[in-house]
Motif scaffolding. Sequence first.
Motif, PDB file in Angstrom:
ATOM      1  N   LEU A  40       0.833  -1.213   0.000  1.00  0.00           N
ATOM      2  CA  LEU A  40       0.000   0.000   0.000  1.00  0.00           C
ATOM      3  C   LEU A  40       0.868   1.263   0.000  1.00  0.00           C
ATOM      4  N   VAL A  41       1.949   1.232   0.782  1.00  0.00           N
ATOM      5  CA  VAL A  41       2.846   2.397   0.810  1.00  0.00           C
ATOM      6  C   VAL A  41       3.523   2.574  -0.548  1.00  0.00           C
ATOM      7  N   LEU A  42       4.006   1.471  -1.129  1.00  0.00           N
ATOM      8  CA  LEU A  42       4.685   1.566  -2.428  1.00  0.00           C
ATOM      9  C   LEU A  42       3.705   1.882  -3.556  1.00  0.00           C
ATOM     10  N   ALA A  43       2.443   1.491  -3.388  1.00  0.00           N
ATOM     11  CA  ALA A  43       1.429   1.838  -4.398  1.00  0.00           C
ATOM     12  C   ALA A  43       1.230   3.350  -4.460  1.00  0.00           C
ATOM     13  N   VAL A  44       1.387   4.014  -3.322  1.00  0.00           N
ATOM     14  CA  VAL A  44       1.322   5.489  -3.306  1.00  0.00           C
ATOM     15  C   VAL A  44       2.469   6.055  -4.146  1.00  0.00           C
ATOM     16  N   PHE A  45       3.648   5.446  -4.011  1.00  0.00           N
ATOM     17  CA  PHE A  45       4.800   5.828  -4.842  1.00  0.00           C
ATOM     18  C   PHE A  45       4.447   5.654  -6.328  1.00  0.00           C
ATOM     19  N   ALA A  46       3.844   4.514  -6.660  1.00  0.00           N
ATOM     20  CA  ALA A  46       3.471   4.251  -8.052  1.00  0.00           C
ATOM     21  C   ALA A  46       2.387   5.220  -8.537  1.00  0.00           C
ATOM     22  N   MET A  47       1.457   5.585  -7.666  1.00  0.00           N
ATOM     23  CA  MET A  47       0.412   6.535  -8.063  1.00  0.00           C
ATOM     24  C   MET A  47       1.009   7.904  -8.362  1.00  0.00           C
ATOM     25  N   GLY A  48       1.999   8.297  -7.560  1.00  0.00           N
ATOM     26  CA  GLY A  48       2.677   9.562  -7.832  1.00  0.00           C
ATOM     27  C   GLY A  48       3.396   9.524  -9.170  1.00  0.00           C
ATOM     28  N   TYR A  49       4.046   8.394  -9.426  1.00  0.00           N
ATOM     29  CA  TYR A  49       4.737   8.259 -10.720  1.00  0.00           C
ATOM     30  C   TYR A  49       3.736   8.265 -11.875  1.00  0.00           C
ATOM     31  N   ASN A  50       2.592   7.606 -11.650  1.00  0.00           N
ATOM     32  CA  ASN A  50       1.577   7.514 -12.702  1.00  0.00           C
ATOM     33  C   ASN A  50       1.036   8.891 -13.099  1.00  0.00           C
ATOM     34  N   LEU A  51       0.981   9.809 -12.129  1.00  0.00           N
ATOM     35  CA  LEU A  51       0.497  11.159 -12.456  1.00  0.00           C
ATOM     36  C   LEU A  51       1.418  11.824 -13.471  1.00  0.00           C
ATOM     37  N   ALA A  52       2.724  11.641 -13.317  1.00  0.00           N
ATOM     38  CA  ALA A  52       3.670  12.257 -14.253  1.00  0.00           C
ATOM     39  C   ALA A  52       3.746  11.468 -15.561  1.00  0.00           C
ATOM     40  N   PHE A  53       3.882  10.150 -15.447  1.00  0.00           N
ATOM     41  CA  PHE A  53       4.085   9.325 -16.641  1.00  0.00           C
ATOM     42  C   PHE A  53       2.767   8.989 -17.363  1.00  0.00           C
ATOM     43  N   GLY A  54       1.816   8.442 -16.626  1.00  0.00           N
ATOM     44  CA  GLY A  54       0.584   7.979 -17.250  1.00  0.00           C
ATOM     45  C   GLY A  54      -0.306   9.099 -17.740  1.00  0.00           C
ATOM     46  N   TYR A  55      -0.504  10.116 -16.902  1.00  0.00           N
ATOM     47  CA  TYR A  55      -1.465  11.171 -17.246  1.00  0.00           C
ATOM     48  C   TYR A  55      -0.818  12.339 -17.991  1.00  0.00           C
ATOM     49  N   THR A  56       0.457  12.619 -17.724  1.00  0.00           N
ATOM     50  CA  THR A  56       1.082  13.786 -18.347  1.00  0.00           C
ATOM     51  C   THR A  56       2.049  13.408 -19.459  1.00  0.00           C
ATOM     52  N   GLY A  57       2.432  12.123 -19.526  1.00  0.00           N
ATOM     53  CA  GLY A  57       3.328  11.683 -20.593  1.00  0.00           C
ATOM     54  C   GLY A  57       4.788  12.010 -20.349  1.00  0.00           C
ATOM     55  N   ILE A 247      19.037   3.705  -8.905  1.00  0.00           N
ATOM     56  CA  ILE A 247      18.324   3.747 -10.177  1.00  0.00           C
ATOM     57  C   ILE A 247      17.205   2.717 -10.256  1.00  0.00           C
ATOM     58  N   GLN A 248      17.408   1.537  -9.634  1.00  0.00           N
ATOM     59  CA  GLN A 248      16.349   0.524  -9.733  1.00  0.00           C
ATOM     60  C   GLN A 248      15.066   0.965  -9.064  1.00  0.00           C
ATOM     61  N   TYR A 249      15.168   1.872  -8.081  1.00  0.00           N
ATOM     62  CA  TYR A 249      13.946   2.366  -7.452  1.00  0.00           C
ATOM     63  C   TYR A 249      13.254   3.432  -8.297  1.00  0.00           C
ATOM     64  N   SER A 250      13.892   3.859  -9.373  1.00  0.00           N
ATOM     65  CA  SER A 250      13.194   4.698 -10.349  1.00  0.00           C
ATOM     66  C   SER A 250      12.523   3.837 -11.409  1.00  0.00           C
ATOM     67  N   ILE A 251      13.091   2.662 -11.663  1.00  0.00           N
ATOM     68  CA  ILE A 251      12.531   1.767 -12.683  1.00  0.00           C
ATOM     69  C   ILE A 251      11.322   0.999 -12.140  1.00  0.00           C
ATOM     70  N   LEU A 252      11.362   0.661 -10.846  1.00  0.00           N
ATOM     71  CA  LEU A 252      10.269  -0.139 -10.276  1.00  0.00           C
ATOM     72  C   LEU A 252       8.888   0.508 -10.437  1.00  0.00           C
ATOM     73  N   PRO A 253       8.706   1.795 -10.102  1.00  0.00           N
ATOM     74  CA  PRO A 253       7.353   2.357 -10.283  1.00  0.00           C
ATOM     75  C   PRO A 253       6.915   2.383 -11.739  1.00  0.00           C
ATOM     76  N   LEU A 254       7.885   2.533 -12.659  1.00  0.00           N
ATOM     77  CA  LEU A 254       7.552   2.467 -14.086  1.00  0.00           C
ATOM     78  C   LEU A 254       7.012   1.077 -14.427  1.00  0.00           C
ATOM     79  N   LEU A 255       7.659   0.054 -13.894  1.00  0.00           N
ATOM     80  CA  LEU A 255       7.231  -1.319 -14.137  1.00  0.00           C
ATOM     81  C   LEU A 255       5.852  -1.576 -13.528  1.00  0.00           C
ATOM     82  N   TRP A 256       5.666  -1.119 -12.296  1.00  0.00           N
ATOM     83  CA  TRP A 256       4.379  -1.328 -11.623  1.00  0.00           C
ATOM     84  C   TRP A 256       3.244  -0.647 -12.397  1.00  0.00           C
ATOM     85  N   VAL A 257       3.496   0.562 -12.877  1.00  0.00           N
ATOM     86  CA  VAL A 257       2.457   1.301 -13.605  1.00  0.00           C
ATOM     87  C   VAL A 257       2.156   0.630 -14.946  1.00  0.00           C
TER      88      VAL A 257
END
Length: 321
Positions: A40-57, A247-257
């Motif tokens: 749940l905590v890491l999903a918040v990390f992924a949601m933050g990443y998704n706002l930049a990557f998924g919604y804003t490109g 760097i792997q902690y920058s790749i993980l949220p990309l993978l999760w999203v």
Amino acid sequence: MTRLTPSTKSIVLHICVVLFLLALNFLLPEYHRGVFARVLVLAVFAMGYNLAFGYTGLLSLGHAMFFAAGLYGAGLTIYHLEWSVWPAFGAGLAAGVVVALVVGFLALRTTGVAFMIVTLMFAQVFYLMTLYFTTYTRGEEGLVLPQDTRVLGFPGGVLDLSDPSTRYLVALSLFAIVLAAILFLVRAPYGRSLIAIRENEERMRMLGYDVFANKLMAVVLSGLFCAASGAAYAVLFGYVGSGFAAIQYSILPLLWVLVGGAATTLGPLIGTLFMFYVIDTASSYTTAHLMVVGLVLIGVILFFPKGIIGTVRERWLPWLP
């Protein structure tokens, strides 16, 4: 019989998801409850990443520094300054916002691959700083926060964040707040403008939108959510280390999203949960678990080309946000 509107359906679905996660606190054995709290905590990390990557490109490879800014902002103030949890958590959020504002202001002057590389370089600088100031951070070894400092104070009582049930409920509370914020944001005019910028930036600029300001705000909000995840990780699990800035902690949220579904509100949760259990299960049977993970990812890509939730939305439930 009155039919539910797509808006009502999506709100009811998200409330049901949160209630289901709340019920799991009383149903899951202790091991899986601990796993879910971390997810749940890491999903918040992924949601933050998704706002930049998924919604804003914005394809960023530097979001680990936002997570780590929150992690260190909370962890260092507790460990060295003996702050309590509430102000330490606030320090983590402030650190994430400041870092996101500076990095976004500079990195958004580039686009595409250049943006990806610039964010990667900023993240690498942040990672090296955590190693350089090892006197305070203890580098890769990290800091373990004493159990008596991980107490959340309220008027009339305190909560021990090292208790498994309390930790789960606090993680769920943070997840629910960020999920509601993301749902509101992407359905608001500002969220629609981010999606339009992702689809055609030049057209939005011709229509009079300040594209740079909108993208900068998206990066700052994304950094805020990622920092909230990092600060929560520090106070809930009591560990702060340089590995979280690598760097792997920058790749993980990309993978999760990507696995869960980019530009979907529930995709980051599904992607994080799915990958966590695939790795956990595979590693319990073989040391070559990354090969198993790779095969599973190929299967997911073949059958769910837009991620699990993204494909479900495309084929069966078009009202999913």
